[in-house]
Scaffold this motif. Sequence first.
Motif, PDB file in Angstrom:
ATOM      1  N   ALA A  27     -38.780  56.349  90.768  1.00 47.99           N
ATOM      2  CA  ALA A  27     -38.375  57.598  90.136  1.00 47.99           C
ATOM      3  C   ALA A  27     -36.889  57.627  89.787  1.00 47.99           C
ATOM      4  O   ALA A  27     -36.395  58.624  89.272  1.00 47.99           O
ATOM      5  CB  ALA A  27     -38.695  58.774  91.060  1.00 47.99           C
ATOM      6  N   ALA A  28     -36.191  56.540  90.045  1.00 45.40           N
ATOM      7  CA  ALA A  28     -34.733  56.522  89.909  1.00 45.40           C
ATOM      8  C   ALA A  28     -34.249  56.778  88.491  1.00 45.40           C
ATOM      9  O   ALA A  28     -33.175  57.333  88.297  1.00 45.40           O
ATOM     10  CB  ALA A  28     -34.172  55.203  90.425  1.00 45.40           C
ATOM     11  N   GLY A  29     -34.999  56.374  87.498  1.00 46.21           N
ATOM     12  CA  GLY A  29     -34.585  56.617  86.118  1.00 46.21           C
ATOM     13  C   GLY A  29     -33.253  55.970  85.809  1.00 46.21           C
ATOM     14  O   GLY A  29     -33.091  54.766  85.949  1.00 46.21           O
ATOM     15  N   ALA A  30     -32.277  56.780  85.410  1.00 44.82           N
ATOM     16  CA  ALA A  30     -30.961  56.272  85.016  1.00 44.82           C
ATOM     17  C   ALA A  30     -30.173  55.726  86.211  1.00 44.82           C
ATOM     18  O   ALA A  30     -29.294  54.901  86.046  1.00 44.82           O
ATOM     19  CB  ALA A  30     -30.157  57.362  84.322  1.00 44.82           C
ATOM     20  N   ALA A  31     -30.500  56.205  87.404  1.00 45.37           N
ATOM     21  CA  ALA A  31     -29.850  55.654  88.591  1.00 45.37           C
ATOM     22  C   ALA A  31     -30.346  54.222  88.769  1.00 45.37           C
ATOM     23  O   ALA A  31     -31.381  53.846  88.257  1.00 45.37           O
ATOM     24  CB  ALA A  31     -30.211  56.495  89.815  1.00 45.37           C
ATOM     25  N   SER A  32     -29.612  53.448  89.487  1.00 44.21           N
ATOM     26  CA  SER A  32     -30.002  52.065  89.712  1.00 44.21           C
ATOM     27  C   SER A  32     -31.156  51.997  90.705  1.00 44.21           C
ATOM     28  O   SER A  32     -30.975  52.307  91.891  1.00 44.21           O
ATOM     29  CB  SER A  32     -28.806  51.282  90.253  1.00 44.21           C
ATOM     30  OG  SER A  32     -29.228  50.015  90.693  1.00 44.21           O
ATOM     31  N   PRO A  33     -32.352  51.585  90.268  1.00 45.87           N
ATOM     32  CA  PRO A  33     -33.474  51.479  91.195  1.00 45.87           C
ATOM     33  C   PRO A  33     -33.166  50.555  92.373  1.00 45.87           C
ATOM     34  O   PRO A  33     -33.606  50.810  93.487  1.00 45.87           O
ATOM     35  CB  PRO A  33     -34.606  50.918  90.339  1.00 45.87           C
ATOM     36  CG  PRO A  33     -34.248  51.294  88.941  1.00 45.87           C
ATOM     37  CD  PRO A  33     -32.745  51.271  88.900  1.00 45.87           C
ATOM     38  N   HIS A  34     -32.378  49.505  92.106  1.00 45.32           N
ATOM     39  CA  HIS A  34     -32.022  48.569  93.178  1.00 45.32           C
ATOM     40  C   HIS A  34     -31.183  49.266  94.243  1.00 45.32           C
ATOM     41  O   HIS A  34     -31.421  49.107  95.447  1.00 45.32           O
ATOM     42  CB  HIS A  34     -31.287  47.363  92.600  1.00 45.32           C
ATOM     43  CG  HIS A  34     -30.820  46.400  93.635  1.00 45.32           C
ATOM     44  ND1 HIS A  34     -31.693  45.600  94.333  1.00 45.32           N
ATOM     45  CD2 HIS A  34     -29.583  46.136  94.134  1.00 45.32           C
ATOM     46  CE1 HIS A  34     -31.004  44.871  95.209  1.00 45.32           C
ATOM     47  NE2 HIS A  34     -29.729  45.184  95.100  1.00 45.32           N
ATOM     48  N   LYS A  35     -30.192  50.045  93.827  1.00 43.86           N
ATOM     49  CA  LYS A  35     -29.344  50.760  94.791  1.00 43.86           C
ATOM     50  C   LYS A  35     -30.153  51.785  95.570  1.00 43.86           C
ATOM     51  O   LYS A  35     -29.952  51.966  96.772  1.00 43.86           O
ATOM     52  CB  LYS A  35     -28.184  51.449  94.076  1.00 43.86           C
ATOM     53  CG  LYS A  35     -27.101  50.506  93.620  1.00 43.86           C
ATOM     54  CD  LYS A  35     -25.956  51.276  92.988  1.00 43.86           C
ATOM     55  CE  LYS A  35     -24.912  50.313  92.464  1.00 43.86           C
ATOM     56  NZ  LYS A  35     -23.809  51.029  91.805  1.00 43.86           N
ATOM     57  N   VAL A  36     -31.057  52.466  94.877  1.00 45.98           N
ATOM     58  CA  VAL A  36     -31.907  53.456  95.530  1.00 45.98           C
ATOM     59  C   VAL A  36     -32.746  52.782  96.611  1.00 45.98           C
ATOM     60  O   VAL A  36     -32.811  53.249  97.752  1.00 45.98           O
ATOM     61  CB  VAL A  36     -32.799  54.171  94.488  1.00 45.98           C
ATOM     62  CG1 VAL A  36     -33.874  55.006  95.153  1.00 45.98           C
ATOM     63  CG2 VAL A  36     -31.941  55.036  93.561  1.00 45.98           C
ATOM     64  N   ALA A  37     -33.379  51.671  96.260  1.00 40.87           N
ATOM     65  CA  ALA A  37     -34.215  50.945  97.223  1.00 40.87           C
ATOM     66  C   ALA A  37     -33.388  50.399  98.377  1.00 40.87           C
ATOM     67  O   ALA A  37     -33.817  50.458  99.540  1.00 40.87           O
ATOM     68  CB  ALA A  37     -34.951  49.812  96.514  1.00 40.87           C
ATOM     69  N   THR A  38     -32.222  49.883  98.082  1.00 37.69           N
ATOM     70  CA  THR A  38     -31.369  49.319  99.126  1.00 37.69           C
ATOM     71  C   THR A  38     -30.936  50.387 100.124  1.00 37.69           C
ATOM     72  O   THR A  38     -31.052  50.193 101.337  1.00 37.69           O
ATOM     73  CB  THR A  38     -30.136  48.631  98.508  1.00 37.69           C
ATOM     74  OG1 THR A  38     -30.581  47.565  97.669  1.00 37.69           O
ATOM     75  CG2 THR A  38     -29.204  48.090  99.579  1.00 37.69           C
ATOM     76  N   GLN A  39     -30.449  51.508  99.615  1.00 40.03           N
ATOM     77  CA  GLN A  39     -29.994  52.571 100.516  1.00 40.03           C
ATOM     78  C   GLN A  39     -31.139  53.130 101.356  1.00 40.03           C
ATOM     79  O   GLN A  39     -30.970  53.385 102.549  1.00 40.03           O
ATOM     80  CB  GLN A  39     -29.293  53.681  99.726  1.00 40.03           C
ATOM     81  CG  GLN A  39     -27.973  53.252  99.119  1.00 40.03           C
ATOM     82  CD  GLN A  39     -27.013  52.721 100.167  1.00 40.03           C
ATOM     83  OE1 GLN A  39     -26.789  53.326 101.209  1.00 40.03           O
ATOM     84  NE2 GLN A  39     -26.436  51.563  99.905  1.00 40.03           N
ATOM     85  N   GLY A  40     -32.285  53.308 100.748  1.00 44.57           N
ATOM     86  CA  GLY A  40     -33.434  53.800 101.499  1.00 44.57           C
ATOM     87  C   GLY A  40     -33.886  52.821 102.567  1.00 44.57           C
ATOM     88  O   GLY A  40     -34.179  53.206 103.704  1.00 44.57           O
ATOM     89  N   SER A  41     -33.919  51.544 102.223  1.00 47.04           N
ATOM     90  CA  SER A  41     -34.339  50.519 103.183  1.00 47.04           C
ATOM     91  C   SER A  41     -33.355  50.391 104.331  1.00 47.04           C
ATOM     92  O   SER A  41     -33.758  50.223 105.491  1.00 47.04           O
ATOM     93  CB  SER A  41     -34.510  49.176 102.477  1.00 47.04           C
ATOM     94  OG  SER A  41     -35.573  49.240 101.558  1.00 47.04           O
TER      95      SER A  41
END
Length: 136
Positions: A27-41
């Motif tokens: 759902a990250a869209g314009a945000a970096s999906p990689h950064k979103v996944a990394t921070q969540g993990s």
Amino acid sequence: MSVTLSDQDKTTLRTAAYGAVSLMSAAAGAASPHKVATQGSIALTSATGLVGHVLAERSSPVGDLGGKSAAELADRVLPALTASVALLRKQAPGEADNFRSTVLVAVEAAAGAGKGGPGPALDAMTRKITGALDAA
């Protein structure tokens, strides 16, 4: 009291927790999906108690998180979130709240990974994940 979870139970918990992070990434869209996944993990690695031990295990697979769309991923992950809370309420009641708060911290970390804060898609996914956790 010592709680023993089956391998399937552990896979369900890991699928739910890491799947929630994957949904946020989708759902990250314009945000970096990689950064979103990394921070969540990274947030999931801070889990303690039984939940922390299960999420830290690397010997068994997370489960099938594949899918061609966020909808297909949600079809696996959202029920796993509900099942995980229900399972823990039955087998380790003190861990149900631990699991819920661990997943919500990971979702919050994932949502905060993008510049300018979370957008509407991340907010909506957060609500869906929270709803699944509360449905048990």
